[in-house]
Enzyme design. Structure first.
Site, mmCIF file in Angstrom:
data_model
loop_
_atom_site.group_PDB
_atom_site.id
_atom_site.type_symbol
_atom_site.label_atom_id
_atom_site.label_comp_id
_atom_site.label_asym_id
_atom_site.label_seq_id
_atom_site.Cartn_x
_atom_site.Cartn_y
_atom_site.Cartn_z
ATOM 1 N N LYS A 90 -38.188 -18.766 30.992
ATOM 2 C CA LYS A 90 -37.778 -17.957 30.187
ATOM 3 C C LYS A 90 -37.646 -16.396 29.827
ATOM 4 O O LYS A 90 -36.593 -15.738 30.318
ATOM 5 C CB LYS A 90 -37.888 -18.801 29.330
ATOM 6 C CG LYS A 90 -36.870 -20.005 28.641
ATOM 7 C CD LYS A 90 -37.100 -21.127 27.003
ATOM 8 C CE LYS A 90 -35.933 -22.471 27.719
ATOM 9 N NZ LYS A 90 -37.251 -23.482 26.333
ATOM 10 N N GLN A 134 -39.720 -24.580 21.033
ATOM 11 C CA GLN A 134 -39.473 -25.773 22.531
ATOM 12 C C GLN A 134 -40.169 -27.118 22.655
ATOM 13 O O GLN A 134 -41.444 -27.407 21.517
ATOM 14 C CB GLN A 134 -40.975 -24.883 23.671
ATOM 15 C CG GLN A 134 -40.896 -25.581 24.821
ATOM 16 C CD GLN A 134 -39.831 -25.462 25.584
ATOM 17 O OE1 GLN A 134 -38.917 -23.580 25.603
ATOM 18 N NE2 GLN A 134 -39.067 -26.267 26.124
ATOM 19 N N ASP A 176 -31.287 -21.517 20.314
ATOM 20 C CA ASP A 176 -30.766 -22.446 20.595
ATOM 21 C C ASP A 176 -29.686 -23.386 20.056
ATOM 22 O O ASP A 176 -29.151 -23.767 20.958
ATOM 23 C CB ASP A 176 -31.672 -23.836 20.652
ATOM 24 C CG ASP A 176 -32.967 -23.724 21.410
ATOM 25 O OD1 ASP A 176 -32.613 -23.368 22.770
ATOM 26 O OD2 ASP A 176 -34.271 -23.608 21.536
#
Ligand code: NAD
Length: 281
Positions: free
Chosen positions: A51, A95, A118
């Site tokens: 990422k 995460q 997200d």
């Protein structure tokens, strides 16, 4: 292969567009994402590395907040509260997986919807279900972009989604429904997944089960989207027995190089859209 849906190619187009948009920001701060990690899970380290490479390539600002694996839920919530208030931060991602002593739902619920890159917070998911969100969970969004890129008709299509997780299956099914598909969700308790699959126009597998989708599941007019990310004997593969179905179906995504790169590109598009909402309003 003419029937391959190349996610690497489309994600590059999306990331190049974002890079240009960020390069053209004048007289304002740049968009910023903060990646929060608890512990030292090797797969998480790899995903985050990936990422960050894409984030740096497009010129977005970033921080990686790596916390000790023993960090308590309360401490993590305090970090999120701090980032929620930081006006230079547009997107926060925590995460997954988190250590067992931390409740994912509690954490996702604490991220401000204005910074929910997200798209996993209950508030964002509500907007997603209603089809009224400025951001969408990245993997489902990437899948829809892949279908639209190849002009694969969603409205009126019979679509089977295998998997009912909160981050892929459920939001994806709702997003497809909002685009007027007829959606069937299959999962571990579904009695005959093959029967449902065989009748679909588009089959999307997000089960995390290697070789689940075999040639008995498919037909020649079918589009297959393989979300699975599995390791078998050290080899990265999806849910689909690619070799046995690739010459039968109309369209298929590879693993790697299909949905995976789209997830990162869509995540960064989310951050940019949050930036526009947070900063330029
Ligand atoms: P999950 O484990 O939370 O959910 C899996 C779902 O699949 C469950 O609903 C389960 O009932 C169903 N399932 C499992 N085995 C099945 C079977 N044999 N038959 C029918 N249904 C079955 O997983 P998730 O987080 O939704 O992820 C699913 C897969 O997609 C994983 O391999 C994950 O690594 C991958 N993934 C990839 C990306 C990407 O960007 N490529 C993003 C997210 C997830």
């Amino acid at each position: 292969m003419q029937n391959l849906i190349n996610g690497k190619e489309l994600s590059k187009i999306l990331l190049d567009n974002l890079k240009v948009k960020i390069m053209n920001i004048k007289n304002n701060r740049l968009p910023k994402i903060v990646v929060v990690q608890v512990g030292d899970n090797p797969s998480s380290n790899k995903y985050i590395q990936h990422k960050i490479k894409s984030i740096e390539n497009i010129g977005m600002l970033h921080d990686h907040l790596k916390l000790d694996g023993r960090t308590s839920q309360e401490e993590l919530l305090k970090h999120i509260d701090f980032l929620n208030k930081d006006e230079t931060v547009d997107g926060i991602i925590v995460q997954l997986p988190l250590p067992k002593h931390i409740d994912v739902f509690t954490i996702n619920s604490r991220i401000s919807p204005k910074k929910d890159a997200d798209g996993f917070s209950p508030c964002t998911i509500g907007d997603v279900v209603l089809g009224n969100s400025i951001i969408y969970p990245a993997t489902p969004l990437g899948i829809i972009k892949l279908l639209e890129w190849k002009n694969i008709k969603i409205a009126g299509a019979n679509i089977v989604v295998i998997g009912k997780s909160n981050i892929v299956g459920k939001p994806l099914a709702n997003m497809l429904l909002n685009k007027s598909a007829t959606v069937t969700i299959c999962h571990k308790q579904t009695k005959d997944v093959k029967k449902f699959a065989k009748e679909s126009d588009i089959l999307i597998s997000a089960a995390g089960c290697a070789n689940l989708v075999t040639k008995e599941f498919v037909h020649e007019n079918m589009t297959i989207i393989d979300v699975g990310a599995n390791f078998v004997n050290g080899k990265y593969c999806g849910d689909v027995d690619f070799e046995s179905v690739k010459d039968i179906v109309k369209w298929i995504t590879p693993v790697p190089g299909g949905v995976g790169p789209m997830t990162i590109a869509c995540l960064l598009e989310n951050v940019y859209n949050l930036y526009l909402q947070n900063c330029l309003k």
